[in-house]
Motif scaffolding. Sequence first.
Motif, PDB file in Angstrom:
ATOM      1  N   GLY A  52       0.925  -1.215  -0.054  1.00  0.00           N
ATOM      2  CA  GLY A  52       0.157  -0.096  -0.073  1.00  0.00           C
ATOM      3  C   GLY A  52       0.651   1.213  -0.171  1.00  0.00           C
ATOM      4  O   GLY A  52       2.221   1.295   0.242  1.00  0.00           O
ATOM      5  N   TYR A  53       0.229   2.311  -0.222  1.00  0.00           N
ATOM      6  CA  TYR A  53       0.901   3.703  -0.359  1.00  0.00           C
ATOM      7  C   TYR A  53       0.042   4.678   0.373  1.00  0.00           C
ATOM      8  O   TYR A  53      -1.442   4.359   0.653  1.00  0.00           O
ATOM      9  CB  TYR A  53       1.140   4.208  -1.588  1.00  0.00           C
ATOM     10  CG  TYR A  53       1.776   3.252  -2.492  1.00  0.00           C
ATOM     11  CD1 TYR A  53       3.482   3.270  -2.563  1.00  0.00           C
ATOM     12  CD2 TYR A  53       1.398   2.179  -3.211  1.00  0.00           C
ATOM     13  CE1 TYR A  53       4.335   2.437  -3.132  1.00  0.00           C
ATOM     14  CE2 TYR A  53       2.236   1.415  -4.045  1.00  0.00           C
ATOM     15  CZ  TYR A  53       3.780   1.360  -3.621  1.00  0.00           C
ATOM     16  OH  TYR A  53       4.469   0.654  -4.422  1.00  0.00           O
ATOM     17  N   ILE A  54       0.528   5.606   0.775  1.00  0.00           N
ATOM     18  CA  ILE A  54      -0.584   6.582   1.606  1.00  0.00           C
ATOM     19  C   ILE A  54      -1.651   6.917   0.727  1.00  0.00           C
ATOM     20  O   ILE A  54      -2.763   7.095   1.475  1.00  0.00           O
ATOM     21  CB  ILE A  54       0.404   8.080   1.623  1.00  0.00           C
ATOM     22  CG1 ILE A  54       1.372   8.044   2.570  1.00  0.00           C
ATOM     23  CG2 ILE A  54      -0.581   9.277   2.226  1.00  0.00           C
ATOM     24  CD1 ILE A  54       1.109   7.383   3.952  1.00  0.00           C
ATOM     25  N   ASP A  55      -1.863   6.994  -0.570  1.00  0.00           N
ATOM     26  CA  ASP A  55      -2.806   7.605  -1.313  1.00  0.00           C
ATOM     27  C   ASP A  55      -3.573   6.560  -2.238  1.00  0.00           C
ATOM     28  O   ASP A  55      -4.344   6.944  -2.835  1.00  0.00           O
ATOM     29  CB  ASP A  55      -2.544   8.758  -2.306  1.00  0.00           C
ATOM     30  CG  ASP A  55      -1.333   8.407  -2.992  1.00  0.00           C
ATOM     31  OD1 ASP A  55      -0.406   7.653  -2.643  1.00  0.00           O
ATOM     32  OD2 ASP A  55      -1.073   9.064  -3.970  1.00  0.00           O
ATOM     33  N   GLN A  56      -3.062   5.441  -2.123  1.00  0.00           N
ATOM     34  CA  GLN A  56      -3.532   4.243  -3.089  1.00  0.00           C
ATOM     35  C   GLN A  56      -3.207   3.068  -2.678  1.00  0.00           C
ATOM     36  O   GLN A  56      -2.131   2.829  -2.085  1.00  0.00           O
ATOM     37  CB  GLN A  56      -3.129   4.532  -4.702  1.00  0.00           C
ATOM     38  CG  GLN A  56      -1.809   4.386  -4.736  1.00  0.00           C
ATOM     39  CD  GLN A  56      -1.184   4.907  -6.099  1.00  0.00           C
ATOM     40  OE1 GLN A  56      -1.645   4.550  -7.108  1.00  0.00           O
ATOM     41  NE2 GLN A  56      -0.276   6.165  -5.960  1.00  0.00           N
ATOM     42  N   PRO A  57      -3.747   2.047  -3.140  1.00  0.00           N
ATOM     43  CA  PRO A  57      -3.265   0.477  -3.154  1.00  0.00           C
ATOM     44  C   PRO A  57      -2.310   0.439  -4.160  1.00  0.00           C
ATOM     45  O   PRO A  57      -1.753   1.362  -4.844  1.00  0.00           O
ATOM     46  CB  PRO A  57      -4.752  -0.264  -3.400  1.00  0.00           C
ATOM     47  CG  PRO A  57      -5.772   0.443  -3.266  1.00  0.00           C
ATOM     48  CD  PRO A  57      -5.216   2.028  -3.671  1.00  0.00           C
ATOM     49  N   PRO A  58      -1.594  -1.013  -4.291  1.00  0.00           N
ATOM     50  CA  PRO A  58      -0.506  -1.184  -4.905  1.00  0.00           C
ATOM     51  C   PRO A  58      -0.545  -1.384  -6.661  1.00  0.00           C
ATOM     52  O   PRO A  58       0.526  -1.549  -6.966  1.00  0.00           O
ATOM     53  CB  PRO A  58       0.038  -2.440  -4.232  1.00  0.00           C
ATOM     54  CG  PRO A  58      -1.034  -3.168  -3.808  1.00  0.00           C
ATOM     55  CD  PRO A  58      -2.081  -2.134  -3.653  1.00  0.00           C
ATOM     56  N   LEU A  59      -1.721  -1.697  -6.932  1.00  0.00           N
ATOM     57  CA  LEU A  59      -1.831  -2.214  -8.342  1.00  0.00           C
ATOM     58  C   LEU A  59      -1.268  -1.426  -9.391  1.00  0.00           C
ATOM     59  O   LEU A  59      -0.333  -1.905 -10.141  1.00  0.00           O
ATOM     60  CB  LEU A  59      -3.309  -2.703  -8.650  1.00  0.00           C
ATOM     61  CG  LEU A  59      -3.462  -3.303 -10.117  1.00  0.00           C
ATOM     62  CD1 LEU A  59      -2.675  -4.660 -10.132  1.00  0.00           C
ATOM     63  CD2 LEU A  59      -5.023  -3.827 -10.384  1.00  0.00           C
ATOM     64  N   THR A  60      -1.622  -0.086  -9.618  1.00  0.00           N
ATOM     65  CA  THR A  60      -1.230   0.698 -10.457  1.00  0.00           C
ATOM     66  C   THR A  60       0.475   0.990 -10.545  1.00  0.00           C
ATOM     67  O   THR A  60       1.079   0.933 -11.740  1.00  0.00           O
ATOM     68  CB  THR A  60      -2.002   2.149 -10.630  1.00  0.00           C
ATOM     69  OG1 THR A  60      -3.200   1.784 -10.587  1.00  0.00           O
ATOM     70  CG2 THR A  60      -1.447   3.087 -11.602  1.00  0.00           C
ATOM     71  N   PRO A  61       1.193   1.084  -9.637  1.00  0.00           N
ATOM     72  CA  PRO A  61       2.237   1.191  -9.481  1.00  0.00           C
ATOM     73  C   PRO A  61       3.133  -0.177  -9.894  1.00  0.00           C
ATOM     74  O   PRO A  61       4.297  -0.080 -10.423  1.00  0.00           O
ATOM     75  CB  PRO A  61       2.872   1.608  -7.976  1.00  0.00           C
ATOM     76  CG  PRO A  61       1.725   2.332  -7.429  1.00  0.00           C
ATOM     77  CD  PRO A  61       0.580   1.673  -7.941  1.00  0.00           C
ATOM     78  N   LEU A  62       2.483  -1.388  -9.391  1.00  0.00           N
ATOM     79  CA  LEU A  62       3.062  -2.572  -9.929  1.00  0.00           C
ATOM     80  C   LEU A  62       2.964  -2.702 -11.496  1.00  0.00           C
ATOM     81  O   LEU A  62       3.776  -2.880 -11.990  1.00  0.00           O
ATOM     82  CB  LEU A  62       2.155  -3.751  -9.314  1.00  0.00           C
ATOM     83  CG  LEU A  62       2.473  -4.876  -9.850  1.00  0.00           C
ATOM     84  CD1 LEU A  62       3.887  -5.643  -9.391  1.00  0.00           C
ATOM     85  CD2 LEU A  62       1.551  -6.107  -9.199  1.00  0.00           C
ATOM     86  N   LEU A  63       1.848  -2.341 -11.888  1.00  0.00           N
ATOM     87  CA  LEU A  63       1.619  -2.395 -13.554  1.00  0.00           C
ATOM     88  C   LEU A  63       2.730  -1.443 -14.209  1.00  0.00           C
ATOM     89  O   LEU A  63       3.036  -1.748 -15.309  1.00  0.00           O
ATOM     90  CB  LEU A  63       0.147  -2.086 -13.985  1.00  0.00           C
ATOM     91  CG  LEU A  63      -0.822  -3.035 -13.471  1.00  0.00           C
ATOM     92  CD1 LEU A  63      -2.158  -2.547 -13.897  1.00  0.00           C
ATOM     93  CD2 LEU A  63      -0.562  -4.304 -14.064  1.00  0.00           C
TER      94      LEU A  63
END
Length: 482
Positions: A52-63
């Motif tokens: 996770g990140y402060i402002d979002q879950p992890p899927l978009t950074p992973l993609l």
Amino acid sequence: MTVTRSVPPFAAGPVSAVAGVVAVVLTVLSGRYGYHRDELYFLVAGQKLDWGYIDQPPLTPLLARVSTEVFGNTPMGLRVVATVASAVTVVVVALLAREFGSSARGQVVAAVCAAISGFLLGVGHMVSTATFDLLAWMLIVLFAVKLLRTGDGRWWLALGLTAGVALENKYLVVLPVAALLLALLIAGPRHVLRSWWLLAGVVLAGLIALPNVVWQFQHDWPQLTVAGGISSDDGTENRIMFVPLQILQLGPLLVPVWIAGFRRLWRLTWPRSVALAYPLLCVGVLAVGGKSYYALPLLYVLMAAGAEPTLAWLTRHRALATTAAVFTAATSALFTLPVLPTSAVDFVLPVNKEQGEQIGWPELTATVAAAVPIGEPITILTGNYGQAGALRRYGPAHNLPLAYSPHMSFADWEHPPDTPTTPVLLIQLERSPALESNFPNCRLLTTFTSPVANTEQNTTLLRCDPPTTPWSTLWPTLRRFY
């Protein structure tokens, strides 16, 4: 008693051709302008993968990480995943039209309407959470419609799987799911809710989403803080512009299509809850002061339902329909895709400021490099994640040191070391006496002039003495959630 309704054959060839055209257009234009500020953030987040990140879950950074690892760390390489997601979305919209009984020609009409819409082209051009949200919402509704059409409770598993993955991209997906469930309670058919498969789907979604929920719990739910800040800052404006922006973001000439879709679903009775979900969702988004595009994906569902009645009108007014389609495609491309030279981008910024957020980052980095004396140790502190992301991406070519920021998840990744103490290069959108008070003897070095009138226009660069408080003590007080 459940009546299973048959569907027409799928127009796989023509629909795939429409999706292919979208993919080609997005690919050809994907290298123009440059990274969006959010993409620069995702690039860094993708190198620091977490649950996770402060402002979002992890899927978009992973993609983002996967796409750049496979296709290269360029705007074009990064955006391959966005292009694929948008092309698949076009296909799913056509599949929805098929579920509502549209003929092959009606399915093609649905695909074309999706393909020329401004929102799909805009989120398809760049990597954003909204890009994958749109596809996830379309799949969730597709499985929900299959559930209603067939009465087969096993579709709850597919729905739960998709919702779980979507929750790893953005918590916003709870809104359409809640709207669909409430619409089912109001308009029926309620028998689909009396199934153990529903519980199984909920459990499956929960298990997939659990890692990020645990991360948020361990970090005191920062995403709620971010969402609250967005609502308090923009809530009133979001409510005022809610309807106008939805019309503009989808395409004004497509309004009759989704209105026809709403009427058709209401008359068909069995998918009436799908039609009702849209106004229920709008009420929820307005209540929390959310952005207009939060409810926009369900308009694609209504548009899919309206494709068949629109087809009858098209056959009687072919010249007018062709003109309308060409006009919609042209205006959508003009305001959402990088088709203009950068010197003309200011023309579209009042309608779509995201165009400007893709321009000027290399120039900002060059300005920073020119302000830093060669060989002098210095600590670069930026005011937002776009600036920090740009300096992380382009700074090494200028031999710049690592840039820091207390904004969003950058605040968690690194902070300047307590020793050795070095002068500070402070980069701000606007002068902040409160921030500058932490650093003695700040003096203005230069002001950045962006090639377009975007957010970074007139960013100030100040040189300050080191803080009197150790960075490790000062850093928590500088954190910004929005």
